[in-house]
Design a protein around this motif. Sequence first.
Motif, PDB file in Angstrom:
ATOM      1  N   GLY A 226       0.898  -1.395  -0.093  1.00 20.33           N
ATOM      2  CA  GLY A 226      -0.056   0.190  -0.038  1.00 20.33           C
ATOM      3  C   GLY A 226       0.780   1.281   0.092  1.00 20.33           C
ATOM      4  N   PRO A 227       1.809   1.541  -0.912  1.00 22.49           N
ATOM      5  CA  PRO A 227       2.693   2.551  -0.800  1.00 22.49           C
ATOM      6  C   PRO A 227       1.982   3.709  -1.548  1.00 22.49           C
ATOM      7  CG  PRO A 227       2.986   1.216  -2.755  1.00 22.49           C
ATOM      8  CD  PRO A 227       2.134   0.435  -2.112  1.00 22.49           C
ATOM      9  N   ASP A 228       2.232   4.815  -1.037  1.00 21.95           N
ATOM     10  CA  ASP A 228       1.567   6.357  -1.849  1.00 21.95           C
ATOM     11  C   ASP A 228       2.306   6.688  -3.206  1.00 21.95           C
ATOM     12  OD1 ASP A 228      -0.053   6.637   0.474  1.00 21.95           O
ATOM     13  OD2 ASP A 228       1.547   7.379   1.603  1.00 21.95           O
ATOM     14  N   PHE A 229       3.574   6.257  -2.934  1.00 25.81           N
ATOM     15  CA  PHE A 229       4.461   6.588  -3.999  1.00 25.81           C
ATOM     16  C   PHE A 229       5.365   5.383  -4.407  1.00 25.81           C
ATOM     17  CE2 PHE A 229       3.431  10.465  -1.981  1.00 25.81           C
ATOM     18  CZ  PHE A 229       3.261  11.537  -3.088  1.00 25.81           C
ATOM     19  N   VAL A 230       5.549   5.160  -5.628  1.00 27.96           N
ATOM     20  CA  VAL A 230       6.417   4.022  -6.004  1.00 27.96           C
ATOM     21  C   VAL A 230       7.495   4.632  -6.932  1.00 27.96           C
ATOM     22  CG1 VAL A 230       6.597   1.964  -7.377  1.00 27.96           C
ATOM     23  CG2 VAL A 230       4.640   2.386  -6.376  1.00 27.96           C
ATOM     24  N   ILE A 231       8.645   4.555  -6.417  1.00 23.15           N
ATOM     25  CA  ILE A 231       9.899   5.184  -6.844  1.00 23.15           C
ATOM     26  C   ILE A 231      10.831   3.787  -8.156  1.00 23.15           C
ATOM     27  CG2 ILE A 231      12.152   6.601  -6.920  1.00 23.15           C
ATOM     28  CD1 ILE A 231      10.883   7.777  -4.556  1.00 23.15           C
ATOM     29  N   MET A 232      11.066   4.140  -9.031  1.00 16.26           N
ATOM     30  CA  MET A 232      11.684   3.199  -9.967  1.00 16.26           C
ATOM     31  C   MET A 232      12.886   3.562 -10.544  1.00 16.26           C
ATOM     32  SD  MET A 232       8.283   1.699 -12.100  1.00 16.26           S
ATOM     33  CE  MET A 232       9.306   0.134 -12.446  1.00 16.26           C
ATOM     34  N   GLN A 250      -4.518  -3.541 -10.893  1.00 20.57           N
ATOM     35  CA  GLN A 250      -5.137  -4.291  -9.902  1.00 20.57           C
ATOM     36  C   GLN A 250      -5.282  -3.163  -8.495  1.00 20.57           C
ATOM     37  OE1 GLN A 250      -5.019  -7.520  -9.527  1.00 20.57           O
ATOM     38  NE2 GLN A 250      -4.061  -7.694 -11.672  1.00 20.57           N
ATOM     39  N   GLY A 251      -5.717  -2.009  -9.269  1.00 17.16           N
ATOM     40  CA  GLY A 251      -6.151  -0.977  -8.244  1.00 17.16           C
ATOM     41  C   GLY A 251      -5.147  -0.444  -7.364  1.00 17.16           C
ATOM     42  N   LEU A 252      -4.055  -0.262  -7.702  1.00 18.34           N
ATOM     43  CA  LEU A 252      -2.982   0.259  -6.679  1.00 18.34           C
ATOM     44  C   LEU A 252      -2.922   1.728  -7.296  1.00 18.34           C
ATOM     45  CD1 LEU A 252      -0.635   0.349  -4.819  1.00 18.34           C
ATOM     46  CD2 LEU A 252       0.809  -0.345  -6.709  1.00 18.34           C
ATOM     47  N   ASN A 253      -3.504   2.497  -6.147  1.00 15.51           N
ATOM     48  CA  ASN A 253      -3.529   3.991  -6.413  1.00 15.51           C
ATOM     49  C   ASN A 253      -2.021   4.706  -5.734  1.00 15.51           C
ATOM     50  OD1 ASN A 253      -6.069   4.254  -7.795  1.00 15.51           O
ATOM     51  ND2 ASN A 253      -7.128   3.830  -5.799  1.00 15.51           N
TER      52      ASN A 253
END
Lengths: 395, 290
Positions: A226-232, A250-253
């Motif tokens: 459940g992250p708010d931000f995903v850094i790649m 998958q509904g990851l917001n």
Amino acid sequence: MNDGRRKVLKAGVAVAATLGIPFVARAQSKPVKFAALLPLTGPFAFAGNAALEAFRDATEYVNEVKGGIGGRKLELLVEDTGYDVAKGTAAFSRIVSRESPDELLFVYGDSTGLSKALAPEVARLGLPYSATSFSSELADPKTYPTIFVLGPTYSDMMAGLLGEVRRRKRAAKIALVYSNSEFGKDPIPFAKAQAEKLGMQIVAEEVTPLSMPDATALALKLKQAGPDFVIMQGYVLTVEPLLVRAAKEQGLNATFMGTYYSAELALMQRGGPATNGFVVTYHNAYWYDSLIPAVEKIKQFRASKGRSISYKTTYYMGSWFVVDVLGEAFSRAAKAGKLTRAGVVESLNNMGDYNADGLIRSMKFVNHRLPYIKLYRANVQDGRFDAITDWITVG
Amino acid sequence: MLLLQFLITGLATGALYALIALGFVLVYRTSRVVNFAVGEFLLVGAYLTYTLALLMPLPLALLVAVPAAFLFGVLVERVFVRPLLGRNLVAVIMATIGLVVTLQGGVQLIWGPDQKYLSGTLPDLTVQVGGFALPSRSVWYLMIGVLLCAWLVYLLRKSRYGVLVRAVSESETAALALGINAPRVVGAVWGLSAALAALGGGLLALAGGVGFHLAALGLKVFPVAILGGMDSVAGVLVAGLLLGVVESFSMLYLESRFAGITEAVPFLIVLLVLLFRPQGIFGQGRIERL
């Protein structure tokens, strides 16, 4: 007797002058060389070939429009690395052993892995060096006084992204997704420490190969965290589109973010609408940045050569910037009568007043890197990245 | 529920592995050639699909790319492989390694090095179960991978052409003595291998774009083929699915503790298989008399 001796001396001087002048002239007409080790084949051939086109264009520009380097011709030497450290190392050895140290004044390498492998030898040779890599380890003037990172390091880019995260949400939950490569791992320790310092929580840390057949399992895993931000980090538009699309399915917001090598339009072309809002750091100019004088200059030059002025990638822009900066550093060194490897290093260290016609904020190095970035957001509707900040100085 | 989600996701990826590995195993069975260029077959297939998709709707482009890739596979066999058959096995393996470089160079010459993407999509088959969405591409992977593999296994066992392929696989000399045109059968199998790779390449390109990174994904066929048994066609399907599921579960349970392990898991399994059952799970152990 004296008259006779004078005559002989005069004749001697005349002969020496006649025979010697061509040597002087030849010395002056010796080219100033720089070498580019580029991935012209292999998985990063798209970036290497775009870079080569820019290197050739910009070298022509320096020679034809700027009149070369103090009257001498700028000459580009190219070797293919295939994005392979062993092949790149061999290419480097070939070039430095073949070329004379007073002619070969700069080498531009590819990849973090290759640059780290070459760094000790580069330092030993006192050879000015930069690379496609923005590794933090290379920006170390004490250990590698001749290596310059021509942009912010990956850690600087992370600092910029985390700053944006903090601006949007305090105590945010962050997921770090990176490739199992030197390129991917480089800024991760910094990012973790910085996130902690800023009161953020790292809720997931996922390592992947450089390319994957599907990212649904990874997206499900992230959704659990459940992250708010995903850094790649550490991809060149192979995993980013897959993951962003799978996350959306998958509904990851979460808001997705990436560094320099994610900042290319192909992200949106490959990932489609799911990539809308993807935030990236970038520090040169986009082809469509018509307010940047350098962009217009490049377009005019290409048009004058009858070459296409349709979209050029960030890899092209970044590489033009490299040659522009080199041309300026070489010219300044020549003007000071120090067109040597040491002179070029000195010149690069004193170029704070230069900004390559807007291709960078400033050439003022801080620990041999340029810690200036802008943040951009993917706008799928227009198919471009829109700037969301002005220049930010990080680190 | 979470377990089920990862299981289905793994099966979908595994079906794609099986599809690509099937062609690889068929080639090995009929000609004893380990085709190291299987990743490049994927690449050629993806680029063929890309070109065709510029001219026609994507589903049609995929369908047209398959026979086009078949012809390409036949051509490769005729030009690169057949002249070397009967020679030292190392020579044939070296030829396929040479093929890797040739095909990569050829693709770059023809299509250029730029990053590309497929325009258009396949019909949406997304399945929504509670909070879990089985994405359309996973459904396509499962449908095409499992059904096609099962159909090919059936054909190999029951059809006349399947019997010919099996006969050549058993003994090329005996097959020739019985009047079977063995070279033509081997050529067709290479064609089939290229066609399956093209389908796999097209599906992969649909998900992540067209580029040279696809060739690296071809490496996944080696663990699948070794696990299933290099000479077992049915084994490939089971091994592909199994490996997809193992990777998916590794992502769920192991990745957080051992970062990067999922990438290594297939090859760890291969190591174990080679140590304890070198012929693979479904392969036949051979006894050679010296």
